[in-house]
Motif scaffolding. Sequence first.
Motif, mmCIF file in Angstrom:
data_model
loop_
_atom_site.group_PDB
_atom_site.id
_atom_site.type_symbol
_atom_site.label_atom_id
_atom_site.label_comp_id
_atom_site.label_asym_id
_atom_site.label_seq_id
_atom_site.Cartn_x
_atom_site.Cartn_y
_atom_site.Cartn_z
ATOM 1 N N LEU A 1 0.869 -1.323 0.044
ATOM 2 C CA LEU A 1 0.091 0.083 0.000
ATOM 3 C C LEU A 1 0.698 1.093 0.125
ATOM 4 O O LEU A 1 0.656 2.178 -0.642
ATOM 5 C CB LEU A 1 -0.974 0.001 1.399
ATOM 6 N N HIS A 2 1.906 1.205 0.706
ATOM 7 C CA HIS A 2 2.543 2.440 1.130
ATOM 8 C C HIS A 2 4.129 2.465 0.733
ATOM 9 O O HIS A 2 4.951 3.262 1.372
ATOM 10 C CB HIS A 2 2.485 2.942 2.633
ATOM 11 N N ASN B 1 -4.585 1.741 8.467
ATOM 12 C CA ASN B 1 -3.843 2.122 7.328
ATOM 13 C C ASN B 1 -4.644 1.976 6.144
ATOM 14 O O ASN B 1 -4.499 2.551 5.087
ATOM 15 C CB ASN B 1 -2.615 1.486 7.326
ATOM 16 N N VAL B 2 -5.356 0.757 5.868
ATOM 17 C CA VAL B 2 -6.050 0.728 4.691
ATOM 18 C C VAL B 2 -7.224 1.827 4.629
ATOM 19 O O VAL B 2 -7.454 2.302 3.501
ATOM 20 C CB VAL B 2 -6.797 -0.798 4.862
ATOM 21 N N GLU B 3 -7.985 2.008 5.658
ATOM 22 C CA GLU B 3 -8.846 3.008 5.973
ATOM 23 C C GLU B 3 -8.313 4.274 5.384
ATOM 24 O O GLU B 3 -8.936 5.067 4.314
ATOM 25 C CB GLU B 3 -9.571 3.119 7.070
ATOM 26 N N ARG B 4 -7.306 4.609 5.764
ATOM 27 C CA ARG B 4 -6.604 5.786 5.332
ATOM 28 C C ARG B 4 -6.343 6.052 3.919
ATOM 29 O O ARG B 4 -6.413 7.075 3.485
ATOM 30 C CB ARG B 4 -5.310 6.302 6.240
ATOM 31 N N GLN B 5 -5.631 4.790 3.349
ATOM 32 C CA GLN B 5 -5.315 4.861 2.042
ATOM 33 C C GLN B 5 -6.617 4.710 1.221
ATOM 34 O O GLN B 5 -6.594 5.505 0.116
ATOM 35 C CB GLN B 5 -4.747 3.295 1.867
ATOM 36 N N ASN B 6 -7.652 4.200 1.658
ATOM 37 C CA ASN B 6 -9.000 4.216 0.858
ATOM 38 C C ASN B 6 -9.645 5.784 0.670
ATOM 39 O O ASN B 6 -10.091 6.164 -0.085
ATOM 40 C CB ASN B 6 -10.053 3.373 1.482
ATOM 41 N N GLN B 7 -9.435 6.249 2.026
ATOM 42 C CA GLN B 7 -9.934 7.915 2.036
ATOM 43 C C GLN B 7 -9.231 8.744 1.115
ATOM 44 O O GLN B 7 -9.792 9.504 0.505
ATOM 45 C CB GLN B 7 -9.852 8.189 3.557
ATOM 46 N N GLY B 8 -8.025 8.303 1.124
ATOM 47 C CA GLY B 8 -7.008 9.200 0.200
ATOM 48 C C GLY B 8 -7.383 8.882 -1.294
ATOM 49 O O GLY B 8 -7.605 9.853 -2.019
ATOM 50 N N GLY C 1 -9.922 12.514 -7.028
ATOM 51 C CA GLY C 1 -10.826 12.017 -8.114
ATOM 52 C C GLY C 1 -10.204 12.784 -9.280
ATOM 53 O O GLY C 1 -9.111 13.451 -9.206
ATOM 54 N N ALA C 2 -10.654 12.478 -10.349
ATOM 55 C CA ALA C 2 -10.164 13.228 -11.561
ATOM 56 C C ALA C 2 -10.588 14.791 -11.559
ATOM 57 O O ALA C 2 -11.702 15.150 -10.804
ATOM 58 C CB ALA C 2 -11.009 12.673 -12.552
#
Length: 151
Positions: free
Chosen positions: A6-7, A129-136, A141-142
Amino acid sequence: MEAQHLHAKPHAEGEWSSGFCDCSSDCPNFCMAFWCPCITFGQVADIVDQGSTSCGTAGALYALITAITGCGCIYSCFYRKKMRAQYNIRGDDCGDCLKHFFCEPCALTQQYRELKHRGFDMSLGWAGNVERQNQGGVAMGAPVFQGGMNR
């Protein structure tokens, strides 16, 4: 993108991002690993196991093994091997066990630093960390294009 990467930040392939004895650069965590290694180990195990083993469960099992055998490194050295495999870090099983047996706090602190270097916030655990990544990912977006065609 695989969840385990992920990171990931770039660094020399096959090498740890910091040395085994670089504990002075992370004194608070070294002290935690020295006085209460079950906490540091639990945090590392949660990330390495990608959330399948919680920090609390791994830390409690480590503490139990330490209470029974006096040697929690029996458990923790296997996570060093697993972490090396995930991130393609050079080393061998014998070296992993020797590092954990002779200097458990240094070994745990190096693993902790490695995961931090790869972008994990150790206080959040795997799920955080997964939640943080998903929120990012959702927030990014485009770009919105406003206005019409101009010449």
